[in-house]
Write a protein that holds these residues in place. Structure first.
Motif, PDB file in Angstrom:
ATOM      1  N   GLN A  42      37.458  31.071  52.436  1.00  0.00           N
ATOM      2  CA  GLN A  42      36.417  31.440  51.483  1.00  0.00           C
ATOM      3  C   GLN A  42      35.037  31.482  52.129  1.00  0.00           C
TER       4      GLN A  42
ATOM      5  N   SER B 107      38.729  35.507  48.563  1.00  0.00           N
ATOM      6  CA  SER B 107      38.483  35.210  47.155  1.00  0.00           C
ATOM      7  C   SER B 107      39.123  33.913  46.695  1.00  0.00           C
ATOM      8  N   HIS B 108      40.215  33.473  47.343  1.00  0.00           N
ATOM      9  CA  HIS B 108      40.909  32.268  46.898  1.00  0.00           C
ATOM     10  C   HIS B 108      41.629  31.635  48.091  1.00  0.00           C
ATOM     11  N   THR B 109      41.787  30.305  48.029  1.00  0.00           N
ATOM     12  CA  THR B 109      42.424  29.602  49.151  1.00  0.00           C
ATOM     13  C   THR B 109      43.936  29.796  49.189  1.00  0.00           C
ATOM     14  N   THR B 110      44.555  30.148  48.052  1.00  0.00           N
ATOM     15  CA  THR B 110      45.998  30.373  48.024  1.00  0.00           C
ATOM     16  C   THR B 110      46.296  31.839  48.293  1.00  0.00           C
TER      17      THR B 110
ATOM     18  N   THR C 101      46.138  37.167  46.605  1.00  0.00           N
ATOM     19  CA  THR C 101      45.866  35.754  46.320  1.00  0.00           C
ATOM     20  C   THR C 101      46.208  35.441  44.860  1.00  0.00           C
ATOM     21  N   ASP C 102      45.962  34.196  44.479  1.00  0.00           N
ATOM     22  CA  ASP C 102      46.215  33.782  43.097  1.00  0.00           C
ATOM     23  C   ASP C 102      45.186  34.338  42.124  1.00  0.00           C
ATOM     24  N   THR C 103      44.097  34.902  42.638  1.00  0.00           N
ATOM     25  CA  THR C 103      43.058  35.421  41.744  1.00  0.00           C
ATOM     26  C   THR C 103      42.689  36.877  42.042  1.00  0.00           C
TER      27      THR C 103
ATOM     28  N   ARG D 279      47.136  37.286  39.586  1.00  0.00           N
ATOM     29  CA  ARG D 279      47.937  36.691  40.648  1.00  0.00           C
ATOM     30  C   ARG D 279      48.833  37.744  41.284  1.00  0.00           C
TER      31      ARG D 279
END
Length: 372
Positions: free
Chosen positions: A91, A96-99, A115-117, A140
């Motif tokens: 990030q 945008s997201h760590t996952t 990513t998840d977002t 997601r």
């Protein structure tokens, strides 16, 4: 021309600063009684005992001619911090997201990151915007592929189901329950040798070709509806890995299922990989196996693999396998693994990469990698 005061760095309360030094990458390193901190890209990041540092009290910093950072500590001796073996995007760089669930390197050299977002697109060293990224904001994303015609296919956990995107004119097509999919919880995508797109969901399996959708589930031959992985073998058969229902082979219109009683190391199949010799490998929570001469050949932790859960396999141009696992990334020669299964070798040579080598974290079952 302002003086800024930072009582906390990356959430850590700071009382004493002992030394500050800048490196060739324009990062600022700060030695404190609460650990080591780096200031880069307008953000602070911490390296403390929780991250493997021997001692939080750092009295002095020194950079050598190779770029290594040396730390003098009160109770942890002398520590050398070297540049990691891995390049990471986080990030801090604009992710945008760590996952991160999936990565695709397309034919134009862009990286599509699900990513998840939402969706991130990384091109020429920077993240770029676009119509498709705006469309998927907050959604997601589980898997991304590019088909033989250059279309980008994106599997989502949303009412949009699976979408296709044509980069030349930004045309977007949606395939969801409304259009005939068995579920909008889309997990995995695969293009077969005939050009059909297979869509694995949490509730069954679909194929899409020439605008027609076909559905498969436990009602017509699948052993489990929760699809984890899909691939094809050298004969054009489709293999489907499931979450507890083993692996099913689709041939001549019917499914044949293989379970632990048939030699599979586990009924939970994380991924199915076809190597450079067209041999199929399955990764499970109880080691790996390959299918040859109508039987499975398994290799597990007790055989020297070091781990039980292997999530994915990638093969490089030297025929080395890179495997994401519960402890990090392990590497081994494909030939060595096969020879071990033939009892031509007594041990397996494994190289393991962990956080100490620059990995930001250990992989998880949803981790995804690819060779560009």
């Amino acid at each position: 021309n302002k003086l800024y005061h930072y009582p906390k760095l990356d959430g850590n309360k700071i009382k004493t600063v002992n030394d500050i030094i800048g490196d060739k990458n324009q990062s600022i390193w700060i030695a404190t009684d609460s650990g080591l901190f780096r200031y880069a890209h307008d953000q602070f990041s911490a390296f403390t005992e929780n991250d493997g540092l021997k001692n939080n009290i750092i009295s002095d910093l020194h950079l050598d001619f190779e770029g290594n950072l040396w730390l003098s500590t009160t109770r942890g001796g002398l520590i050398k911090l070297s540049e990691g073996k891995f390049f990471s995007l986080s990030q801090q760089e604009g992710l945008s997201h760590t996952t991160v669930n999936t990565v695709l390197a397309d034919r134009d050299g862009r990286y599509w990151i699900g990513t998840d977002t939402g969706l991130d697109i990384y091109d020429n060293g920077k993240f770029i915007s676009g119509k498709i990224r705006d469309r998927l904001k907050g959604i997601r994303i589980r898997h991304i592929i590019q088909d033989r015609n250059g279309l980008i296919w994106i599997a989502t956990y949303s009412k949009q189901g699976t979408i296709s995107y044509r980069t030349t004119d930004e045309r977007i097509s949606t395939y969801s329950k409304k259009e005939g999919l068995i579920s909008n919880r889309c997990r995995f995508l695969h293009e077969d040798p005939d050009g059909a797109i297979w869509i694995g969901t949490a509730d069954g399996l679909n194929t899409l070709k020439d605008g027609k959708i076909r559905t498969f589930s436990t009602q017509n031959g699948l052993n489990d509806n929760f699809i984890m992985a899909i691939n094809d073998d050298a004969q054009g058969n489709i293999w489907v890995g499931t979450n507890g229902g083993g692996v099913s082979r689709f041939s001549n219109g019917t499914f044949q299922t293989y379970l632990e009683k048939d030699g599979l190391p586990s009924n939970l199949v994380f991924s199915i990989f076809k190597d450079s010799s067209d041999l199929l490998w399955l990764t499970t929570n109880n080691g790996i196996c390959f299918f040859r001469n109508k039987r499975f050949h398994s290799i597990g932790k007790g055989d020297g693999l070091q781990v039980n859960s292997v999530f994915q396999i990638i093969e490089d141009h030297q025929q080395q396998f890179w495997m994401s696992t519960e402890i990090g990334i392990i590497k081994s020669l494909r030939k060595a693994l096969i020879n071990f299964s033939k009892k031509q070798r007594k041990t397996i040579k494994i190289t393991c990469y962990t956080r100490e080598d620059g990995l930001p974290a250990a992989p998880t079952p949803i981790s995804w990698g690819m060779r560009n």
